[in-house]
Design a protein around this motif. Sequence first.
Motif, PDB file in Angstrom:
ATOM      1  N   UNK A  94     -38.555 -49.527 -30.776  1.00 30.82           N
ATOM      2  CA  UNK A  94     -38.268 -50.958 -30.822  1.00 30.82           C
ATOM      3  C   UNK A  94     -37.427 -51.395 -29.619  1.00 30.82           C
ATOM      4  N   UNK A  95     -37.780 -52.549 -29.053  1.00 25.84           N
ATOM      5  CA  UNK A  95     -37.050 -53.097 -27.917  1.00 25.84           C
ATOM      6  C   UNK A  95     -37.677 -52.826 -26.574  1.00 25.84           C
ATOM      7  N   UNK A  96     -38.590 -51.875 -26.519  1.00 27.87           N
ATOM      8  CA  UNK A  96     -39.285 -51.562 -25.268  1.00 27.87           C
ATOM      9  C   UNK A  96     -40.437 -52.549 -25.075  1.00 27.87           C
ATOM     10  N   UNK A  97     -40.664 -52.973 -23.840  1.00 27.86           N
ATOM     11  CA  UNK A  97     -41.797 -53.857 -23.566  1.00 27.86           C
ATOM     12  C   UNK A  97     -43.017 -53.028 -23.158  1.00 27.86           C
ATOM     13  N   UNK A  98     -44.172 -53.612 -23.357  1.00 29.62           N
ATOM     14  CA  UNK A  98     -45.395 -52.905 -22.964  1.00 29.62           C
ATOM     15  C   UNK A  98     -45.500 -52.787 -21.446  1.00 29.62           C
ATOM     16  N   UNK A  99     -44.879 -53.697 -20.710  1.00 29.45           N
ATOM     17  CA  UNK A  99     -44.881 -53.584 -19.254  1.00 29.45           C
ATOM     18  C   UNK A  99     -44.021 -52.409 -18.795  1.00 29.45           C
ATOM     19  N   UNK A 100     -42.929 -52.144 -19.489  1.00 29.38           N
ATOM     20  CA  UNK A 100     -42.131 -50.958 -19.166  1.00 29.38           C
ATOM     21  C   UNK A 100     -42.969 -49.695 -19.336  1.00 29.38           C
ATOM     22  N   UNK A 101     -43.736 -49.631 -20.408  1.00 24.79           N
ATOM     23  CA  UNK A 101     -44.597 -48.471 -20.641  1.00 24.79           C
ATOM     24  C   UNK A 101     -45.638 -48.333 -19.533  1.00 24.79           C
ATOM     25  N   UNK A 102     -46.178 -49.457 -19.095  1.00 23.29           N
ATOM     26  CA  UNK A 102     -47.168 -49.450 -18.026  1.00 23.29           C
ATOM     27  C   UNK A 102     -46.579 -48.860 -16.742  1.00 23.29           C
ATOM     28  N   UNK A 103     -45.369 -49.256 -16.416  1.00 20.72           N
ATOM     29  CA  UNK A 103     -44.736 -48.763 -15.188  1.00 20.72           C
ATOM     30  C   UNK A 103     -44.453 -47.272 -15.279  1.00 20.72           C
ATOM     31  N   UNK A 104     -44.051 -46.812 -16.462  1.00 22.42           N
ATOM     32  CA  UNK A 104     -43.820 -45.381 -16.663  1.00 22.42           C
ATOM     33  C   UNK A 104     -45.118 -44.605 -16.457  1.00 22.42           C
ATOM     34  N   UNK A 105     -46.202 -45.116 -17.036  1.00 21.30           N
ATOM     35  CA  UNK A 105     -47.495 -44.436 -16.920  1.00 21.30           C
ATOM     36  C   UNK A 105     -47.960 -44.381 -15.473  1.00 21.30           C
ATOM     37  N   UNK A 106     -47.871 -45.497 -14.765  1.00 21.23           N
ATOM     38  CA  UNK A 106     -48.344 -45.508 -13.377  1.00 21.23           C
ATOM     39  C   UNK A 106     -47.549 -44.527 -12.513  1.00 21.23           C
ATOM     40  N   UNK A 107     -46.239 -44.527 -12.673  1.00 19.34           N
ATOM     41  CA  UNK A 107     -45.412 -43.604 -11.886  1.00 19.34           C
ATOM     42  C   UNK A 107     -45.750 -42.153 -12.201  1.00 19.34           C
ATOM     43  N   UNK A 108     -45.933 -41.864 -13.488  1.00 21.53           N
ATOM     44  CA  UNK A 108     -46.225 -40.488 -13.894  1.00 21.53           C
ATOM     45  C   UNK A 108     -47.564 -40.029 -13.317  1.00 21.53           C
ATOM     46  N   UNK A 109     -48.566 -40.885 -13.392  1.00 21.23           N
ATOM     47  CA  UNK A 109     -49.895 -40.529 -12.883  1.00 21.23           C
ATOM     48  C   UNK A 109     -49.847 -40.296 -11.381  1.00 21.23           C
ATOM     49  N   UNK A 110     -49.209 -41.188 -10.651  1.00 17.87           N
ATOM     50  CA  UNK A 110     -49.138 -41.054  -9.195  1.00 17.87           C
ATOM     51  C   UNK A 110     -48.289 -39.859  -8.779  1.00 17.87           C
ATOM     52  N   UNK A 111     -47.243 -39.577  -9.535  1.00 20.63           N
ATOM     53  CA  UNK A 111     -46.412 -38.407  -9.236  1.00 20.63           C
ATOM     54  C   UNK A 111     -47.183 -37.111  -9.406  1.00 20.63           C
TER      55      UNK A 111
END
Length: 260
Positions: A33-50
């Motif tokens: 609770x409290x996390x935005x879906x855009x925050x999750x998107x940024x985490x995913x993109x960084x992880x994939x590119x890393x």
Amino acid sequence: MIYLKTDEEIELMRDANQLVGKTLGELAKHIRPGVTTLQLDKIAESYIRDHHAVPAFLGYGGFPNSICTSVNENVVHGIPSDKAVLKDGDIISIDCGTILNGFVGDSAYTFCVGNVSEEIKKLLITTKESLYKGIEKAVAGNRVGDISHAVQTYCEAHNYSVVRELVGHGCGRKMHEDPEVPNYGRRGCGRALVNGMCICIEPMINQGSKNVAFESDGWTVRTKDRKCSAHFEHCIAIKPGGPQILSTFDYVESIVGKDF
């Protein structure tokens, strides 16, 4: 046209799909609770590119983000937003894709946010179980309809409905290849399954009516009655020894457990 994969190509697809599973596992650490879906998107993109890959969804057909985030009544293709804040009791389907070494990985998982009702958990459990019922039928000599029928009958026996407008698909160098893999159908119908085929099976199952509506953003699909929907997806290869699951939920389940 259906593109059959060699053993070497299937292993490259496994690598791309395993990275999707790891990305979903990383996201599982942050869903609360409290996390935005855009925050999750940024985490995913960084992880994939890393991990030296590219988000397969970003820019695909004009899609603006790296993952699809579909909350509660949203079935699929939800667009991440800084205004979409997860709340206790929500569920969120995250569909994720990667491109690694020229091949696509594609998988989806529906997560609980905080304390979810037992009624909604049953929807998730049934949808996830139906995915494996479908995979059991993905053997050479069967037909697409055998997969479809297995998913449909299992979910309908539990009083849930199956979305008609959205289907699974072949996968390989492109995100969407032939054949289409519906979650409803008749046994013995549809394309014949042969060794070397790689397909994504992805039940999209509604708590209420099967009817859906398409939102004005051009992407988000929701249930018409606004009851919850669940979505799980694996990419599999049809091999002589039976279906091989190329994607994985192991990384997610190591965080959230197998029983939600």
